[in-house]
Design a protein around this motif. Structure first.
Motif, mmCIF file in Angstrom:
data_model
loop_
_atom_site.group_PDB
_atom_site.id
_atom_site.type_symbol
_atom_site.label_atom_id
_atom_site.label_comp_id
_atom_site.label_asym_id
_atom_site.label_seq_id
_atom_site.Cartn_x
_atom_site.Cartn_y
_atom_site.Cartn_z
ATOM 1 N N GLY A 175 -7.215 -16.002 9.387
ATOM 2 C CA GLY A 175 -6.012 -15.315 10.233
ATOM 3 C C GLY A 175 -6.577 -14.129 11.133
ATOM 4 N N PRO A 176 -5.618 -13.599 11.796
ATOM 5 C CA PRO A 176 -6.100 -12.623 12.842
ATOM 6 C C PRO A 176 -6.056 -11.215 12.023
ATOM 7 C CG PRO A 176 -3.526 -13.175 12.935
ATOM 8 C CD PRO A 176 -4.294 -13.887 11.909
ATOM 9 N N SER A 177 -6.581 -10.376 12.671
ATOM 10 C CA SER A 177 -7.034 -9.169 11.884
ATOM 11 C C SER A 177 -5.811 -8.400 11.567
ATOM 12 C CB SER A 177 -7.446 -7.948 13.236
ATOM 13 O OG SER A 177 -8.129 -6.945 12.570
ATOM 14 N N GLY A 178 -5.712 -7.968 10.398
ATOM 15 C CA GLY A 178 -4.829 -7.250 9.976
ATOM 16 C C GLY A 178 -3.596 -8.102 9.153
ATOM 17 N N CYS A 179 -3.901 -9.480 8.941
ATOM 18 C CA CYS A 179 -2.890 -10.281 8.277
ATOM 19 C C CYS A 179 -3.104 -10.277 7.103
ATOM 20 C CB CYS A 179 -3.299 -11.567 8.808
ATOM 21 S SG CYS A 179 -4.818 -12.212 8.467
ATOM 22 N N GLY A 180 -4.058 -9.437 6.178
ATOM 23 C CA GLY A 180 -4.100 -9.401 4.885
ATOM 24 C C GLY A 180 -4.744 -10.244 4.181
ATOM 25 N N LYS A 181 -5.866 -10.836 4.960
ATOM 26 C CA LYS A 181 -7.099 -11.326 4.249
ATOM 27 C C LYS A 181 -7.978 -10.733 3.439
ATOM 28 C CE LYS A 181 -9.106 -12.194 8.259
ATOM 29 N NZ LYS A 181 -8.497 -11.542 9.498
ATOM 30 N N TYR B 50 0.935 -1.232 -0.006
ATOM 31 C CA TYR B 50 -0.137 -0.004 0.037
ATOM 32 C C TYR B 50 0.851 1.102 -0.043
ATOM 33 C CZ TYR B 50 -4.437 -2.622 1.020
ATOM 34 O OH TYR B 50 -5.574 -3.210 0.907
ATOM 35 N N ALA B 51 0.202 2.130 -0.520
ATOM 36 C CA ALA B 51 0.921 3.735 -0.346
ATOM 37 C C ALA B 51 1.401 3.839 1.019
ATOM 38 C CB ALA B 51 -0.002 4.692 -0.709
ATOM 39 N N GLY B 52 2.916 4.206 1.102
ATOM 40 C CA GLY B 52 3.220 4.287 2.598
ATOM 41 C C GLY B 52 3.898 3.056 3.192
#
Ligand SMILES: Nc1ncnc2c1ncn2[C@@H]1O[C@H](COP(=O)(O)OP(=O)(O)OP(=O)(O)O)[C@@H](O)[C@H]1O
Ligand SMILES: [Mg+2]
Lengths: 280, 293, 358
Positions: free
Chosen positions: C37-43, C13-15
């Motif tokens: 997968g857990p939150s924020g893992c890219g699913k 992602y940008a940044g």
């Protein structure tokens, strides 16, 4: 909990009276004839000349050249109010759509170009604006009356705020459903903005209808006079007259306030929502 | 902005074009002209103009009449802002407190929003009129020989009254919706913690209304500075002679009636600066508020 | 119907947020794949790249035989069900379902047939004239499903479609989604962070962690042989007990000092030992043999109905362990328990990398 006290109602009744009283008196006075008003001052009773006066104001010409009937001015006010509101909504929805829903270079730059207009009201640049309109040959035209008023970002600001609150998934679902930019705008975004559009229409209609300084400056031809602009004319005609036509002036004032008042009262909840939720 | 955006080479520009074109022609062009002509002296008979640097500004700022008008504008702005805000707050608090008739009061107190300033001005002038105005009788009772249009103070008084009357509904609408946005549970907590209704208002309600009030403060100052033009114009009827006027009205008088384009433009630029500062305040504030929520 | 294949897909992602770090999966035609997968893992990011809602930074995505990296979402022949349903609020249910077909120029009669058919399957026939506002959460969910199935797409993509429902409805809809997918045989990719949903729905599970695939496999395979301590603790509830041990002269030692006896991992003297709560059994006393044997003190007994969980710890602190016991079993806090487990139920993980050994 808090118990309502009599004094609360008293204050509110007093306030309501303060708001209604003057208007009621002006309306009642407009039903008397000029001589009577001149002799006795403002009236708080029904005068019986209602039909005479209003028929005269609506259908007979007044002013300097005798070209502007009340009906004509009413129509001009309508054109200004509706034209301004529609123009504002169309322009600002499209601009806000571009800003919120498109990724493009210079997006931020254009955002600022548009939003800088919030900084300077028309009043402070009125003289040069007049010159520009003059140079473009737009004096005494409806477009000259309406278009320069559209040069501000208020509407764009409203719609930008609103579009930002629309869930992202709606666009995503629509894209998967095969909607392109224009289809998404027309099929989805415009319909879900309906209440927002109604609220802004009301605010802008009232704003356009009530314009005074600008129409006054750029219309010298009475054919283009609006009701609000007509107020100025009344006062000019009065200078030097023996018994001013108070009744007709008041009738004109009543006509000038009637449509926006009706709109605001009838569509009150939309109007208040639009006004308070969009932070100007 | 949005997680997914359209990318198109031409479409966004197409959508922006109408708005941009109008803004460039009717906003930037005149604004730049105002700034430009503030450095020039226009020949009154239309034979060109000469560059005079900051002369127009120094002339304006040094003239005693400008100082006087500026002073009046400040006093007028403060009075109108203060009075219309406090009356509106009073009505809003009461309208929020009553159980019965609240929506009727609301309608009655807000509808004047729709009346144009010059129409309000005309009505006001008639109430203070020396021939037919009922206010004169009242003034005479206390020995006040009220003469609108002739006496500086009396005219100013009428202007303030009319301007406040016209602005109460706007403030009322915002205060009332601000009050109604205060969660019921918070009021109940307040009622448990504090018995005095007055104290409760000062310590709980008012701080919660502070954002609304601050927003309105700026809006009201802008109103008093600019939107009252119609009222002032109707009250002074183009005869500024002895009458109080505001800075905007002077811009109009000098530029239109007086034909002093350079001076008028310099005044415009000074006003632009004032609005600019006010708006920056407002923007910063709105940003902060967004943060809080 | 189609296969989907992803080849070292990355998303930055940008940044400079690298949300997906080179993921490869081959999804068979008609297969039900669950990304978990857990939150924020890219699913979501991965799913949205398949949908075409996010650009693919690098790698290649194919639907059927066609490389779709640059293909517009509308032309990928996929349908998506969103967590908040994203129904068009101003359209009736009928039009919500029909909109995508209309945009594709499907004949009116055909649209009608398909909408009616979808409505029949999902039992939303009675609401076709209503606006979404007038529907309950469960009904909205069905409409969102309906919008996907009328399109008869090559693949369904689901992004946590059930997480806005209450627990009971969630179970019901879960069963229904599975049934539907069986019937239609449409390739599906389903995102969830709920491991129970993942276990019950998937033909194959893809466990993601920090943008990488930790493990791909059939649910039971993943459950029985978690590829890493991460998977072991993520799949299964309560999670697998993980004990960091050092092999000594006699038995094993925990970091806290407590000893236990258990099977040795081949060739390592430091490793993590994993045992599922249901594989621990209460015994009368220390046991010999190559199985696991340990002694703990009961902390809490948690009654959940059909069974109970006992939370217990070692004499001198260390990790808390959980075991599953029948609901009639009664243990009181402070009580000492001897636990045993079969050697074949014990898993070993590398002490440093956390990967499964053997
Ligand atoms: N538009 C974006 N810009 C920058 N970073 C993003 C963006 N969208 C997601 N991310 C980041 O990418 C990572 C993966 O996000 P993603 O939404 O795929 O997670 P997820 O597995 O779906 O989580 P959840 O279960 O919470 O939905 C997160 O660290 C997130 O912060
Ligand atoms: Mg997600």
């Amino acid at each position: 909990m808090y118990r309502t006290r009599l004094s609360d109602h008293l204050i509110l009744i007093l306030g309501s009276f303060m708001m209604i009283g003057p208007v009621a008196v002006i309306f009642l006075t407009s039903t008397h004839d000029a001589v009577e008003v001149h002799r006795h001052g403002l009236m708080a009773t029904w005068g019986g000349h209602f039909t005479d006066t209003y028929r005269k104001v609506l259908f007979e010409s007044g002013g300097f050249t005798g070209q502007a009937t009340g009906l004509r001015m009413l129509m001009n006010s309508m054109i200004l109010g509706i034209g301004f509101a529609v123009g504002k909504i169309v322009l600002s929805m499209m601009a806000a759509y571009a800003i919120v829903y498109f990724r493009f270079r210079m997006g931020t730059f254009f955002f600022w170009v548009i939003f800088t207009t919030l900084l300077l009201p028309l009043e402070v640049r009125i003289v040069p604006s007049y010159e520009v309109v003059q140079k473009l040959g737009m004096l005494n035209t409806y477009s000259g009356m309406i278009v320069p008023l559209l040069a501000s970002a208020t509407g764009t600001f409203y719609f930008r705020q609103f579009f930002k609150s629309v869930p992202d998934e709606l666009l995503e679902a629509a894209r998967i459903d095969g909607a392109g930019p224009w289809k998404f705008f027309i099929d989805i975004l415009v319909p879900i903005s309906k209440t927002m559009i109604a609220a802004i229409f009301i605010i802008m209609f009232v704003y356009g209808w009530n314009q005074y300084l600008w129409p006054m400056m750029m219309t010298s031809d009475e054919v283009y006079f609006t009701l609000v602009r007509g107020i100025k004319q009344i006062l000019l005609v009065w200078v030097g007259s023996q018994i001013p036509d108070y009744n007709e002036a008041f009738a004109l004032a009543v006509l000038a306030m009637l449509p926006p008042v009706i709109v605001v009262v009838v569509f009150q909840s939309w109007f208040i929502k639009g006004l308070t939720e969009s932070d100007k | 902005m949005k997680r997914v955006q359209f990318s198109s080479a031409s479409l966004p520009y197409l959508y922006l074009l109408p708005q941009l074109a109008i803004i460039v022609v009717f906003f930037y062009w005149p604004s730049v002209q105002a700034i430009q002509s503030s450095f020039y002296l226009e020949d009154p008979f239309g034979f060109g103009s000469t560059f005079v640097g900051l002369d127009n500004y120094t002339d304006v700022l040094e003239s005693s009449s400008y100082g006087e008008i500026a002073r009046f504008t400040v006093v007028f702005t403060l009075l109108v802002t203060f009075l219309s805000l406090s009356l509106a707050l009073l009505f809003a608090v009461k309208a929020d407190a009553v159980l019965k008739g609240s929506s009727t009061y609301k309608t009655l107190l807000m509808w004047v929003y729709a009346i144009a300033p010059p129409v309000a001005g005309l009505m006001g002038v008639m109430f203070f009129d020396m021939h037919i105005g009922p206010f004169l009788e009242v003034a005479r009772l206390v020995g006040w020989d009220f003469r609108i249009g002739l006496n500086y103070f009396d005219t100013a008084f009428a202007m303030v009254v009319i301007s406040v009357w016209k602005q109460i509904p706007y403030n009322f609408i915002f205060f009332l919706s601000g009050l109604q946005a205060i969660p019921k549970s918070l009021r109940e907590a307040g009622a448990i913690d504090c018995r005095s209704g007055f104290r409760r208002f000062w310590t709980i309600t008012l701080p919660l209304l502070a954002p609304t009030a601050f927003f309105l403060l700026i809006i009201n100052m802008t109103y008093a500075l600019f939107d009252t033009f119609g009222i002032i114009d109707v009250v002074v009827k183009d005869k500024a002679a002895n009458n109080p006027i505001t800075l905007v009205y002077k811009v109009y008088m000098d530029g239109f009636r007086g034909g002093d384009l350079g001076g008028s433009s310099a005044q415009s630029v000074i006003l632009m600066f004032v609005v600019f500062v006010l708006t920056i305040f407002q923007f910063r504030f709105i940003e902060r508020r967004v943060h809080y929520n | 119907m189609a296969t989907i294949s992803l080849e070292t897909i990355r998303k930055v992602y940008a940044g400079d947020v690298e949300a997906v770090k080179g993921v490869s999966i081959d999804i068979a035609d008609g297969e039900f794949i669950v990304l978990v997968g857990p939150s924020g893992c890219g699913k979501s990011t991965l799913l949205r790249m398949i949908a075409g809602l996010e650009d693919i930074t690098s790698g290649e995505a194919r639907i059927g035989e066609k490389v779709v990296n640059k293909v517009d979402p509308a032309d990928r022949d996929i349908a998506m069900v969103f967590q908040n349903y994203a129904l068009y609020p101003h359209m009736t249910v009928y039009n919500n379902l029909a909109y995508g077909l209309k945009n594709r120029g499907t004949p009116k009669a055909e649209i009608e047939r398909r909408v009616k058919e979808a409505a029949r399957i999902l039992e939303i026939g009675d609401y076709l004239d209503r606006k979404p506002r007038a529907l309950s959460g469960g009904q909205r969910q069905r409409v969102a499903m309906g919008r996907a199935i009328v399109r008869e797409p090559a693949a369904f993509l689901f992004d946590e479609p059930l997480s806005n429902l209450d627990a009971k409805l969630r179970v019901q809809m879960r069963v229904e989604i599975k049934r539907l997918q069986r019937e239609l045989g449409t390739t599906s990719v389903y995102v969830t962070h709920d491991q129970l949903e993942a276990m019950t729905l998937a033909d194959r599970l893809v466990v993601l962690n920090g943008g990488n695939i930790e493990q791909i496999g059939a649910p039971i395979e993943v459950y029985q042989n978690p590829a890493s301590t991460f998977v072991a603790s993520f799949i299964g509830s309560p999670a697998m007990n993980l004990l960091k041990v050092t092999a000594g002269e006699v038995g094993l030692a925990l970091e806290s000092g407590s000893g236990l006896s258990g099977p040795n991992s081949k060739g390592k003297d430091r490793y993590t030992l994993g045992i599922r709560p249901e594989h621990l059994e209460v015994s009368d006393g220390p046991t010999d043999g190559d199985g696991l044997s340990l002694e703990v003190t009961v902390n809490v007994l948690e009654l959940v109905g059909a069974e109970s969980f006992v939370y217990a710890s070692f004499a001198d602190g260390g990790p808390e362990i959980v075991l599953r016991v029948p609901s009639h079993a009664r243990y009181t806090p402070g009580e000492t328990l001897h636990l045993k487990a079969l050697a074949e139920d014990v898993r070993f993980f590398d002490a440093d990398t956390g990967k499964l050994i053997g």
